[in-house]
Design a protein around this motif. Structure first.
Motif, short mmCIF file in Angstrom:
data_model
loop_
_atom_site.label_atom_id
_atom_site.label_comp_id
_atom_site.label_asym_id
_atom_site.label_seq_id
_atom_site.Cartn_x
_atom_site.Cartn_y
_atom_site.Cartn_z
N ILE A 1 45.37 33.03 78.67
CA ILE A 1 44.56 32.29 79.63
C ILE A 1 43.85 31.16 78.90
O ILE A 1 43.51 31.27 77.71
N ASP A 2 43.63 30.05 79.62
CA ASP A 2 42.95 28.87 79.05
C ASP A 2 41.55 28.73 79.64
O ASP A 2 41.30 29.10 80.79
N GLY B 1 39.21 19.59 75.40
CA GLY B 1 40.44 20.34 75.17
C GLY B 1 40.38 21.69 75.85
O GLY B 1 39.63 21.91 76.80
N LYS B 2 41.20 22.61 75.34
CA LYS B 2 41.25 23.95 75.93
C LYS B 2 41.08 25.00 74.84
O LYS B 2 41.62 24.88 73.76
N ASP B 3 40.28 26.02 75.17
CA ASP B 3 40.23 27.22 74.36
C ASP B 3 41.27 28.18 74.92
O ASP B 3 41.54 28.19 76.13
N ILE B 4 41.86 28.99 74.08
CA ILE B 4 42.91 29.91 74.52
C ILE B 4 42.50 31.34 74.16
O ILE B 4 41.87 31.58 73.13
N LEU C 1 53.29 27.79 89.32
CA LEU C 1 52.19 28.66 88.93
C LEU C 1 51.22 27.91 88.03
O LEU C 1 51.62 27.30 87.05
N LYS C 2 49.94 27.96 88.40
CA LYS C 2 48.88 27.46 87.53
C LYS C 2 48.42 28.61 86.63
O LYS C 2 48.80 29.77 86.82
N ASP C 3 47.61 28.29 85.66
CA ASP C 3 47.11 29.30 84.74
C ASP C 3 46.42 30.44 85.49
O ASP C 3 46.66 31.62 85.22
N ILE C 4 45.58 30.12 86.48
CA ILE C 4 44.81 31.12 87.20
C ILE C 4 45.69 31.98 88.09
O ILE C 4 45.34 33.11 88.44
N ASP C 5 46.89 31.48 88.44
CA ASP C 5 47.79 32.23 89.34
C ASP C 5 48.51 33.37 88.64
O ASP C 5 49.19 34.16 89.30
N ASP C 6 48.38 33.45 87.33
CA ASP C 6 49.06 34.50 86.57
C ASP C 6 48.06 35.50 86.02
O ASP C 6 48.35 36.20 85.04
N VAL C 7 46.89 35.58 86.65
CA VAL C 7 45.81 36.39 86.08
C VAL C 7 45.52 37.65 86.88
O VAL C 7 45.65 38.77 86.39
N ARG D 1 40.66 31.90 70.68
CA ARG D 1 40.70 30.83 69.68
C ARG D 1 40.08 29.60 70.32
O ARG D 1 40.52 29.12 71.36
N GLN D 2 39.00 29.09 69.70
CA GLN D 2 38.26 27.97 70.26
C GLN D 2 38.54 26.69 69.48
O GLN D 2 38.75 26.72 68.28
N ASN D 3 38.51 25.59 70.21
CA ASN D 3 38.65 24.27 69.61
C ASN D 3 37.43 23.43 69.99
O ASN D 3 37.47 22.59 70.88
#
Length: 763
Positions: free
Chosen positions: A544-545, A552-555, A509-515, A588-590
């Protein structure tokens, strides 16, 4: 029926001249605070005084009413408490907290609509279902509060006639409104019976197993013409009254039960295999217990256990009033209970007054280890460490038959969860108070705050210790509450496919597959005309990212929404579409000061409808400040492709993901769900490129990705399965934010200020 703003309520009849009919109500509502979707933010991100926004969350600010009289004693045995009872292997879960020996009044916990139902086979008792209008605790969505075993005589007599003024505060509210209405109209007041409050009339033929509680609160009243005689179904001949917080419902002499049901969304799932339903059978129980033995298969028994996460203990609910500016109002007490000691004094007679509950939601909105992927090894099924300090942690199992843990009189709580140390591993604390020793980003925990670095005597199969502060009285008694986490710490592999695929081909599962889910969900709110868009919300949060410009990634935490719409292709032809989108809850942003920031616009999260006039095209557009822009390019096959951009009016980066397909495409996916008998289905995005980070380049030098849609769900054994379509449905994306099929994107209307499109104009 759904009411979308706070206001004053007036009962009015649905007038039907020249015939006899049961009087039915609707509400004339004077708005005080609009709750419909607006083009403004519904909240803001927390910040600390130094501006870094770390380790801070907004106060809960709960406000509710204590449902019993202060000073009136009651008892509760361990067998009547909320939660797990019985030895391991044969345990059941009591959702009803039942008290005994209480002699006093009972009050509404919050403002809400009221439905009356029988209580088992005891004709002298009734159950009262309260649907909250204003949620008493921010971030804790309550669907129903059920009072079991109220004295029927406090509400209506043996003929079903509602009592007169002076019986109870509840009767006073509805009687005064009823009488003033008919006085105003100059009509003789009819007999006011319990039928108008949902209580079944004599000879009712409805099957309580097949009728959901939602059917009463979200019904549309309809007249039926039968050979010239116009009548209304008995269960739709009224609207349910709105009752203020702290209203005296009735008086108890002995036993009372109470359930608090959490809200997962106002929808139903076609062919849901879970034997437990929020139906009239459940609503009419004298008290309710989840018993896995009621499941005819191992998977159905597992789903019954999973249903325990839909409930919260009444003592833990009141215990949350100690976590940030809470106000617990009490009858005949001028000031609300606010201190730890004051709150504990009200709940101390509950057997669970000192109990802390731990709920953990993981992949695909299931509980921690639902799929068996959180374990240390094939021979070691422990999946977490639990202790009171970082020095006394011991390996345990979270899932000893139930999807939550109970801790009695624990002075503090420290846990470590299992992980495979993947880069996307993250945790969000939805409810609970983190201790100052646990580093976090506004209650998001990821990266170096979550994962351990390899070293001597360090087991990287576990996260870093996560510590929670539990509220206590001045006498050092722990106050009951609950901790709710969303955690995704291990990759989830899919090993079964329909039709079968090469076993060497690994599917994770990728991040988008759990949405995006809600594929086969049916909204409970019915449209009143073809010119209404129906939309439904899944209230469960997801992690979700978003890739950011800093590399990087925001969450974020999001809920998900599905909208049905139609667009006019010309003066006679229309195209029906289905849109899935995420709604931002927290982020939460980075990003550094040199990079563009991401939008912190928090979306509305209520299911409902949006009405258009007959002159307007009935189509979906994202709420402001979002809007669609199009990109037309030539793909690698030489075909012209229309794709959509997701943009914001003020130029920041989107914090939203959208999937858009046609209704015909959606129906093909529902067909494969039904054929494969899949439960909890979600979209799987199968990349046409070997690496998901790779993209195609068009002849115009435009980067784009193409995915074919499949379905991942649980089969009848509870195993995860991917179902592949023989005729692929493709979606394209140029921004990794909006994924759309060609037909969806090609017929996306141009939004004009008037929205009067006859026929539609397209970009």
């Amino acid at each position: 029926m759904k009411i979308d703003c706070t206001g004053e309520v007036l009962f009015l009849p649905k007038l039907k001249p020249l015939r006899e009919f049961p009087v039915t109500f609707f509400f004339l509502l004077t708005p005080k605070q609009n709750k419909m979707p607006q083009n403004t933010t519904s909240g803001s991100l927390p910040t600390t005084p130094d501006g870094n926004g770390l380790n801070v969350r907004p106060d809960l600010m709960p406000e509710s009413f204590f449902f019993l009289e202060k000073g009136k004693s009651f008892t509760q045995s361990s067998s009547d408490k909320f939660g797990i009872t019985g030895p391991y292997g044969s345990t059941v879960f009591r959702t009803t907290s039942k008290i005994n020996g209480y002699n006093g009044k009972v009050f509404t916990l919050c403002q809400g609509q009221v439905l009356l139902q029988p209580c088992g086979t005891d004709a002298s008792k009734i159950n009262v279902i309260l649907k909250p209008f204003n949620q008493p605790i921010k971030g804790l969505a309550i669907k129903y509060i059920i009072y079991r075993g109220m004295n029927r005589a406090d509400f209506f007599d043996s003929t079903g006639t509602i009592n007169g003024i002076g019986a109870t505060g509840f009767v006073d509210v509805i009687r005064k409104e009823f009488t003033s209405l008919y006085t105003m109209l100059g009509i003789a007041e009819p007999t006011f019976t319990a039928q108008y409050l949902g209580y079944p009339v004599s000879g009712s033929t409805e099957n309580p197993d097949e009728v959901l509680i939602d059917d009463y609160f979200f019904k549309v009243s309809q007249a039926v013409n039968n050979n010239g005689t116009v009548t209304e179904p008995a269960n739709k001949a009224y609207e349910l009254p709105m009752i203020p917080r702290g209203t005296h419902l009735g008086t108890i002499n002995g036993q009372l039960g109470i359930d608090i049901v959490l809200n997962e969304g106002d929808y139903t799932i076609e062919n849901d295999p879970n034997p437990f339903k929020l139906n009239l059978t459940y609503a009419r129980k004298t008290d309710h217990i989840l018993d896995p033995a009621a499941g005819t298969t191992a998977f159905k028994s597992k789903l019954i256990r999973e249903s325990a996460t839909q409930f919260i203990d009444i003592a833990a609910f009141y215990g949350l009033h100690t976590q940030g500016k809470g106000k617990l109002f009490v009858k005949d007490q001028a000031a609300p209970a606010q201190t730890n000691d004051e709150v504990y004094d009200l709940i101390k007679n509950f057997a669970t007054a000192k109990t802390t509950y731990l709920y953990i939601q993981s992949s695909r909105q299931r509980s921690y280890n639902f799929y068996g992927n959180y374990k240390l090894s094939a021979t070691n099924t422990n999946n977490m460490k639990i202790g009171t300090t970082v020095n006394d942690l011991s390996e345990q199992k979270f899932d000893d038959g139930w999807p939550l843990k109970e801790f009695s009189e624990r002075p503090s709580l420290v846990i470590q969860l299992t992980t495979d140390n993947n880069d996307a591993a993250a945790l969000y604390v939805k409810q609970g108070v983190l201790s100052s020793t646990t580093a976090n980003e506004d209650y998001f925990i990821r990266g170096g705050n979550l994962l351990q670095e390899a070293g001597d005597n360090i087991n990287t199969d576990f996260t870093k210790p996560i510590s929670f502060d539990l509220k206590k009285t001045s006498s050092n008694f722990t106050i009951g509450s609950f901790v709710q986490l969303i955690y995704e710490g291990k990759s989830l592999e899919i090993t079964t496919a329909i039709p079968p695929i090469d076993p060497s081909e690994k599917i994770y599962l990728k991040d988008i597959d759990d949405v995006f889910g809600l594929i086969n969900a049916s909204p409970k709110i019915e449209p009143k005309s073809p010119n209404e868009l129906r939309y439904v919300i899944d209230q469960n949060l997801l992690l979700i990212d978003f890739d950011n410009n800093a590399g990087g990634k925001d969450i974020a935490t999001v809920t998900t929404k599905r909208v049905e719409d139609q667009v006019m292709k010309n003066e006679t032809d229309t195209l029906r579409r289905v849109t899935y989108e995420t709604l931002l809850n927290n982020i939460r942003q980075n990003t550094g000061s040199f990079f563009e920031s991401r939008s912190a616009y928090l979306d509305n999260s209520n299911s409902g409808t949006v009405t258009y006039s007959d002159e307007r095209n009935n189509f979906y557009t994202p709420e402001n400040p979002y809007y669609f822009s199009t990109e037309v390019f030539t793909d690698i096959m030489g075909e012209t492709v229309t794709s959509l951009f997701l943009k914001l009016e003020h130029g920041t980066l989107p914090s939203k993901k959208i999937l858009g397909i046609t209704e015909d495409e959606n129906l093909k996916l529902i067909t494969i769900i039904n054929q494969s008998n899949l439960n909890n289905p979600k979209f799987y995005f199968m990349n046409e490129m070997p690496d998901d980070a790779d993209a195609y380049t068009s002849s115009e030098q435009k980067k784009y990705k193409r995915y074919s849609l499949s379905i991942i769900g649980e089969n009848s054994s509870g195993d995860l399965v991917i179902a592949l379509l023989s005729e692929k449905i493709y979606v394209n994306t140029v921004d990794d934010m909006i994924f759309s099929s060609e037909e969806y994107a090609k017929w996306s209307p141009k939004t004009l200020s008037t929205q009067k499109l006859t026929p539609s104009f397209f970009i």
